[in-house]
Scaffold this motif. Structure first.
Motif, PDB file in Angstrom:
ATOM      1  N   ASN B 284       0.721  -1.209  -0.083  1.00  0.00           N
ATOM      2  CA  ASN B 284       0.168  -0.058   0.032  1.00  0.00           C
ATOM      3  C   ASN B 284       0.837   1.257  -0.026  1.00  0.00           C
ATOM      4  N   ILE B 285       1.931   1.306  -0.815  1.00  0.00           N
ATOM      5  CA  ILE B 285       2.666   2.449  -0.995  1.00  0.00           C
ATOM      6  C   ILE B 285       2.479   3.286  -2.213  1.00  0.00           C
ATOM      7  N   ALA B 286       2.102   4.486  -2.005  1.00  0.00           N
ATOM      8  CA  ALA B 286       1.689   5.263  -3.354  1.00  0.00           C
ATOM      9  C   ALA B 286       2.798   5.436  -4.232  1.00  0.00           C
ATOM     10  N   VAL B 287       2.595   5.035  -5.618  1.00  0.00           N
ATOM     11  CA  VAL B 287       3.607   5.021  -6.736  1.00  0.00           C
ATOM     12  C   VAL B 287       2.897   5.929  -7.860  1.00  0.00           C
ATOM     13  N   PRO B 288       3.512   6.950  -8.446  1.00  0.00           N
ATOM     14  CA  PRO B 288       4.702   7.330  -7.951  1.00  0.00           C
ATOM     15  C   PRO B 288       4.734   8.420  -6.657  1.00  0.00           C
ATOM     16  N   ASP B 289       3.597   8.894  -6.350  1.00  0.00           N
ATOM     17  CA  ASP B 289       3.591  10.135  -5.320  1.00  0.00           C
ATOM     18  C   ASP B 289       4.504   9.937  -4.270  1.00  0.00           C
ATOM     19  N   VAL B 343      24.066   6.767 -32.931  1.00  0.00           N
ATOM     20  CA  VAL B 343      23.563   6.509 -31.855  1.00  0.00           C
ATOM     21  C   VAL B 343      21.863   6.803 -31.584  1.00  0.00           C
ATOM     22  N   PHE B 344      21.191   6.047 -30.856  1.00  0.00           N
ATOM     23  CA  PHE B 344      20.035   6.037 -30.615  1.00  0.00           C
ATOM     24  C   PHE B 344      19.486   6.409 -29.315  1.00  0.00           C
ATOM     25  N   GLU B 345      19.417   7.522 -29.001  1.00  0.00           N
ATOM     26  CA  GLU B 345      19.320   8.029 -27.614  1.00  0.00           C
ATOM     27  C   GLU B 345      18.073   7.714 -26.997  1.00  0.00           C
ATOM     28  N   PRO B 346      18.035   7.290 -25.974  1.00  0.00           N
ATOM     29  CA  PRO B 346      16.695   6.801 -25.149  1.00  0.00           C
ATOM     30  C   PRO B 346      15.970   7.949 -24.953  1.00  0.00           C
ATOM     31  N   ILE B 347      14.541   7.570 -24.732  1.00  0.00           N
ATOM     32  CA  ILE B 347      13.408   8.761 -24.524  1.00  0.00           C
ATOM     33  C   ILE B 347      13.425   8.419 -22.889  1.00  0.00           C
ATOM     34  N   VAL B 348      13.201   9.709 -22.231  1.00  0.00           N
ATOM     35  CA  VAL B 348      12.936   9.512 -20.966  1.00  0.00           C
ATOM     36  C   VAL B 348      11.296   9.690 -20.817  1.00  0.00           C
ATOM     37  N   ASP B 349      10.967   8.707 -20.064  1.00  0.00           N
ATOM     38  CA  ASP B 349       9.503   8.504 -20.002  1.00  0.00           C
ATOM     39  C   ASP B 349       9.139   8.482 -18.553  1.00  0.00           C
ATOM     40  N   LEU B 350       8.473   9.567 -17.986  1.00  0.00           N
ATOM     41  CA  LEU B 350       8.298  10.049 -16.515  1.00  0.00           C
ATOM     42  C   LEU B 350       7.119   9.169 -16.070  1.00  0.00           C
ATOM     43  N   GLY B 351       6.217   8.813 -17.102  1.00  0.00           N
ATOM     44  CA  GLY B 351       4.841   8.276 -16.751  1.00  0.00           C
ATOM     45  C   GLY B 351       4.082   9.233 -15.803  1.00  0.00           C
ATOM     46  N   ALA B 352       3.402   8.904 -14.772  1.00  0.00           N
ATOM     47  CA  ALA B 352       2.633   9.687 -13.935  1.00  0.00           C
ATOM     48  C   ALA B 352       3.472  10.693 -13.291  1.00  0.00           C
ATOM     49  N   LEU B 353       4.775  10.533 -13.111  1.00  0.00           N
ATOM     50  CA  LEU B 353       5.543  11.361 -12.383  1.00  0.00           C
ATOM     51  C   LEU B 353       5.673  13.062 -13.480  1.00  0.00           C
TER      52      LEU B 353
END
Lengths: 355, 355
Positions: B284-289, B343-353
DNA sequence: CTGAAAGCGCTAACAC
DNA sequence: GTGTTAGCGCTTTCAG
């Protein structure tokens, strides 16, 4: 005069080559460097019996010093078969076959065989090409997926007269030997279990059934169990793309709109079942209490929602490694072994439905 | 007398073989059947120029009738290189490399090259063996994973003087060409973003860092970003097994017991992050809050929990197919091409953050 | 346009 | 034990 060798030609070619690729180091160079004949060098490097310890050392030392690499092409040409193992699978993005491959490489590890592989994309024509291509490397054996081959592919496979293991599917006829399970029975069993648990209102969602024969067989087993129990199929959504989480989500939404009273959806595999679960979470549908979701394969993605998705757990790695071991056994056997079929029955995992 | 051919031997061998493998169909058989010389047969089958249309038809017809398969071993022996492509990867159960392989096979499709592959299990010794083995098939080119090779492996790769593409990692020095991205930078970027979002209390959980150089580089990039920001590393749990969902669950539980005030855990990849998420759901830990979970790769398993896991999305299939295309380009180039790095730079995906 | 000869690099079989 | 010979099945010359 035509019996006279004509050194001019080969000298000219050698010179050309020297410019292009520097010197190509061959066994003869090793022999010269070690001061022995090519045969002694050959035997020494292979650690054959009947070579003096002194020469073994000399030869290996020389080989190391001049950076000799060996040539499997030439070596294999002197034998009826190479030590390549052909592997033909339909797909690699699907984890299932990655696991199978992993099992295969594990079993081949250190046995002196190198896997050559081809991917068919579930296309019989590509499959035929790939098989033909691999066969022309004179592999010691082949591992191919499934039992549904067109006649001309089946023919060249038979005519190759090499050990062959057909994997993943034991429903059809196999040529030499097989390792896998019956997809028809697996889904039949699962469906009967679900019916026994009281589910009555079934839907089916599947991907790629036209090309993926094994998914189609699961579909068939599902329908058979339903028919036997006298239950109707409430709705069915099929898609001809390769399965994915997102497709599952979309199709599940559609299905539940069409038939909101479904209490169980059977999916052609876990990916799409997981997608459906995402939809259910958003739509606030209780899984599995109100709606049971049933996938196939027991993949990480299903297990990462503990208990939510019922599935038939298959041991892909074991199928791969068993297939490769069986193949090696048949390759090294002095005489052709009789036909053989090894079955890995999937395990029914009901998840939270169990209670 | 020693100049006299001794037909006894070859007849005896042929007879033996005939018993063991029936007749082996060779090009000569095709030629005989078509009533032409072997050369005409050879040219006809390959569709070479300078053969009469009539003969092409005759030869192909004959080949089909007697079930001729061809022998790449012999054909390749006459050339400096075969049309095999060597592929060396550390692992196959990890979907990442399955995707890479998929991209490779897609790009190789219909180009007349066959992939031969080896799996190293992140073991430099196995890697060396595999590379040596594959090289002795005289491949036209090689695709290998990473830039961290021991000297003796690097040496044979160099000496092979064939086009080589190193994939997945551009952090170290490459030999001929490379396709991938900097793992160090990718995790550095992600960590800086997390810090910018206000996270302060970081933990790290990783698997297999000792053997997986790329995971170790991500670790390093993470630490560098933390250090630059003057933030402490609150806790770190490392495991030397290969990553999996269940390990992530276990280690996350331990980490949160040790440091309950963590507000962000960086994982060496998505699998373990997903396992950690399972733990958080149960606990019951709130992710990502309350707690942000950060994985790597952007795999299905992370995406199947929409928004919950932040990740760096990498396009493995594109890396594989680009690598293979680049390799083909270099193989078919008339002269050696200059060193090259894509180079294929990765994409930052923060999701709900993100919000 | 077609064919004969030579050779790719190695190893099985025989001779020494 | 070690060397010599022949040949695996194909293709690259070069001669017709």
């Amino acid at each position: 005069m035509s019996a006279e060798p004509q050194p001019t030609l080969s000298r000219a070619r050698a010179a050309t080559r020297r410019i292009a690729l520097k010197k190509r180091v061959t066994l003869k160079d090793v022999a010269t460097a070690a001061g022995v004949s090519t045969m002694t060098a050959s035997r020494g490097l292979r650690g054959a019996s009947d070579v003096s310890e002194a020469n073994i050392q000399k030869v290996r030392q020389a080989a190391r010093e001049i950076g000799y690499v060996g040539n499997h092409l030439a070596a294999s040409l002197t034998k009826p078969r190479s030590n390549l193992i052909g592997v033909v699978i339909p797909n690699l993005t699907n984890v299932v076959f990655a696991h199978v491959m992993s099992g295969i490489t594990q079993a081949l590890e250190g046995k002196g065989f190198q896997p050559v592989f081809g991917v068919t994309d579930y296309d019989p024509e590509k499959e035929h090409e790939v098989v033909k291509n691999i066969l022309s490397w004179r592999p010691a054996g082949m591992i191919v997926t499934g039992t549904n081959f067109p006649d001309h592919t089946r023919l060249i496979l038979k005519q190759a007269e090499i050990p062959l293991v057909q994997i993943m599917d034991t429903d059809g006829e196999f040529i030499d030997s097989a390792v896998g399970f019956s997809h028809e029975k697996a889904s039949y069993d699962m469906t009967r279990t679900l019916i026994a648990k009281g589910r009555k209102s079934f839907g089916f969602i599947g991907c790629n059934l036209e090309r993926d024969f094994r998914a189609a067989k699961r579909h068939a087993g599902f329908l058979r169990a339903l028919a036997e129990a006298g239950l109707p199929l409430k709705c069915e959504f099929l898609d001809n793309e390769v399965s994915s989480v997102s497709i599952g989500r979309t199709l599940a939404a559609q299905a539940l709109e069409t038939a909101p009273d479904l209490d169980c959806i059977y999916f052609s595999n876990d990916d799409i079942a997981a997608g459906a679960l995402c939809h259910c979470i958003d739509a606030n549908i209780a899984v599995p209490d109100r709606l049971a979701l049933v996938g196939f394969n027991g993949m990480d993605i299903a297990r990462s929602f503990p208990g939510k998705i019922a599935t038939s757990i298959t041991d892909r790695v074991a199928i791969g490694s068993t297939a490769a071991s069986l193949l090696l056994e048949r390759i090294t056997a002095p005489a052709p072994l009789p036909s053989q079929c090894i079955v890995f029955e999937p395990i029914v995992d009901l998840g939270a439905l169990e209670g």
